[in-house]
Write an enzyme that holds these catalytic residues in place. Structure first.
Site, mmCIF file in Angstrom:
data_model
loop_
_atom_site.group_PDB
_atom_site.id
_atom_site.type_symbol
_atom_site.label_atom_id
_atom_site.label_comp_id
_atom_site.label_asym_id
_atom_site.label_seq_id
_atom_site.Cartn_x
_atom_site.Cartn_y
_atom_site.Cartn_z
ATOM 1 N N ARG A 165 74.548 -25.710 17.822
ATOM 2 C CA ARG A 165 73.663 -25.343 18.936
ATOM 3 C C ARG A 165 73.311 -23.868 18.816
ATOM 4 N NH1 ARG A 165 71.959 -27.796 23.186
ATOM 5 N NH2 ARG A 165 72.979 -29.624 22.337
ATOM 6 N N TYR A 202 83.146 -9.276 17.107
ATOM 7 C CA TYR A 202 81.944 -8.615 17.627
ATOM 8 C C TYR A 202 81.170 -8.031 16.459
ATOM 9 C CZ TYR A 202 81.315 -8.530 22.651
ATOM 10 O OH TYR A 202 80.985 -8.870 23.928
ATOM 11 N N THR A 241 65.246 -24.072 17.550
ATOM 12 C CA THR A 241 66.672 -24.331 17.718
ATOM 13 C C THR A 241 67.201 -24.923 16.419
ATOM 14 O OG1 THR A 241 66.017 -26.424 18.705
ATOM 15 C CG2 THR A 241 66.751 -24.706 20.214
ATOM 16 N N ASP A 278 56.523 -22.536 18.175
ATOM 17 C CA ASP A 278 57.866 -22.926 18.615
ATOM 18 C C ASP A 278 58.129 -24.286 17.969
ATOM 19 O OD1 ASP A 278 60.115 -23.892 19.778
ATOM 20 O OD2 ASP A 278 59.616 -23.256 21.818
ATOM 21 N N GLU A 322 77.621 -6.517 16.762
ATOM 22 C CA GLU A 322 76.301 -6.040 17.167
ATOM 23 C C GLU A 322 75.621 -5.340 16.003
ATOM 24 O OE1 GLU A 322 78.904 -5.436 19.327
ATOM 25 O OE2 GLU A 322 78.154 -5.368 21.409
ATOM 26 N N LYS A 350 68.612 -29.706 16.547
ATOM 27 C CA LYS A 350 67.868 -30.958 16.772
ATOM 28 C C LYS A 350 67.823 -31.737 15.446
ATOM 29 C CE LYS A 350 65.365 -29.349 20.851
ATOM 30 N NZ LYS A 350 65.440 -27.898 21.032
HETATM 31 N N1 DSN Z 1 65.895 -29.652 26.086
HETATM 32 C C1 DSN Z 1 65.087 -29.748 24.901
HETATM 33 C C2 DSN Z 1 64.502 -31.094 24.744
HETATM 34 O O1 DSN Z 1 65.154 -32.055 25.055
HETATM 35 O O2 DSN Z 1 63.384 -31.222 24.276
HETATM 36 C C3 DSN Z 1 64.052 -28.694 24.809
HETATM 37 O O3 DSN Z 1 64.627 -27.476 24.933
#
Ligand code: DSN
Length: 424
Positions: free
Chosen positions: A243, A62, A234, A208, A64, A237
């Site tokens: 993740r 933990y 994120t 974003d 925080e 990708k």
């Molecule tokens: N689920 C993602 C995508 O496939 O674009 C976006 O969050």
């Protein structure tokens, strides 16, 4: 022990003894990732080094707060991990501030809303049917329930963002914040234009960048960081990390962002994921990764053009990124049917609305294909042609079990030539 298991570490033996039901599913999922074609534009194969952090005892801790300012003891080691990650993120993206704690992209976006707005404020964001994201104001999401989100879209003639419409809407609606970024937009966003609009109306510029931040990291496309007040994304990708989510911001917004993430929106960070993000950032700073990012785009362009040769149409005339959005009405089937038939043939992709889609979001007239995963596997231009032909065959014959079996065999033969997580 079968061949698949050899990828997992020695602790996997223990999992197999203790919980064979779950262990078996880890193996079958690994087999699925190895055998099938992975064309979901938001997925990738993270490295064994990143996976090692995710299975580590950092998961037990933990923490925080932030390095040097935690609420619990025993954070000396995780403090070092998070500091390394923060410095790597700042260096890689030329950012003034970085926060590695958001559990996901949606969490990162909640923190952005919390840092800069109050419920009821007006936000401008790209409409979901034109390629935006749930957290950009969909009525079924917190963003659409709690904020007055005014959507902008693409022009019908060229399927590119209409910056004139965006500017007019910004002047008329006086938004607190303007969001750029999308999940199914194959072109580049003109951040300089968006900055000028934000300056004109006094709005926070939020990007974003979840889909394309990996291409930015690899210096394959222009960066939003010099322009934006805040950039959320994120890490799993094109960036190929664990993740999770991350936020970059100008120094003047650092305190607001950190407070919005913790205690504003989350409790303890997932320190194993924070370590994974640090590892991925180091990988993304390499020249190998830069070559990868360029290749991802070349492959996406080759795939889009080969799919056009198969009778589909690339939305916005092609792609400058890692994904192509294909209008498949010329094939005579809907996105939903194409998605299902490709699945039966061992090809994983998703149905996707195209701009001004006459079909419902559950049916759609399009498919979205991305090249982050196949490029990580080492596939190149000849394989993109082969993939386009496999997709075309699957869309036509995927529901005929005999023909689907033949396509599946060809998919397996292709993926076997480019093994992921190679067996020891
Ligand atoms: N689920 C993602 C995508 O496939 O674009 C976006 O969050």
């Amino acid at each position: 022990m079968g061949m698949s298991e050899t990828f997992f570490g020695p602790d996997f033996d223990q999992l197999q003894r203790q919980d064979p039901e779950i262990a078996r599913l880890l193996i079958t999922e690994l087999d699925r990732q190895r055998q099938n074609l992975q064309l979901i534009a938001s997925e990738n194969f993270t490295s064994p080094a990143v996976l090692a952090t995710l299975g580590s005892t950092l998961s037990n801790k933990y923490a925080e707060g932030y390095p040097g300012k935690r609420y619990y003891g025993g954070c000396e080691e995780v403090d070092k991990v998070e500091n390394i990650g923060i410095e790597r993120a700042k260096e890689l993206f030329g950012a003034e501030h970085a926060n590695l704690q958001p559990h996901s992209g949606a969490s990162a976006n909640i923190a952005v809303y919390k840092a800069f707005t109050k419920p009821g404020d007006t936000i401008l964001a790209m409409s979901l049917p034109h390629g935006g994201h749930l957290t950009h104001g969909s009525k079924v999401n917190f963003s659409g329930s709690w904020f007055n989100v005014v959507s902008y879209g693409v022009r019908q003639d060229n399927e590119l963002i209409d910056y004139d419409e965006l500017r007019e809407s910004a002047i008329a609606n006086k938004p607190k914040m303007i969001c750029s970024g999308a999940t199914a937009y194959p072109s580049l966003i003109d951040f300089e234009k968006v900055r000028a609009i934000c300056d004109e109306v006094g709005a926070i510029m939020w990007v974003d960048a979840a889909h394309f931040i990996g291409l930015v990291a690899g210096k394959a496309i222009p960066s939003p960081v010099p322009y934006a007040d805040v950039v959320s994304f994120t890490t799993h990708k094109v960036l190929r990390g664990p993740r999770g989510g991350m936020i970059l911001a100008k120094a003047e917004h650092a305190a607001a962002i950190d407070k919005a993430v913790f205690p504003g929106m989350q409790g303890g960070p997932i320190m194993s994921a924070v370590a994974g993000k640090a590892v991925a950032l180091k990988e993304a700073a390499s020249t190998d990764y830069q070559a990868y990012a360029k290749k991802v785009i070349e492959n996406a362009q080759a795939l889009a053009s080969a799919l056009e040769d198969e009778g589909m149409r690339a939305v916005s005339g092609g792609t400058q990124t890692h994904l192509a959005l294909m209008d498949i009405r010329g094939t005579g089937v809907t996105g939903k049917v194409a998605d299902m038939r490709c699945g039966l043939a061992g090809i994983t992709l998703n149905k996707n609305a195209i701009p001004f889609d006459p079909e419902t979001p559950a049916v759609t007239s399009g498919i979205r294909v991305g090249t982050p995963a196949t490029t990580t596997q080492g596939m190149g231009l000849p394989e993109m042609k082969e993939i386009a032909s496999l997709i075309s065959r699957a869309i036509k014959d995927g529901e005929d079990e005999g023909k689907a079996a033949g396509i599946r065999a060809d998919v397996s033969a292709l993926t076997a030539r480019f093994p992921v997580y190679p067996r020891a």
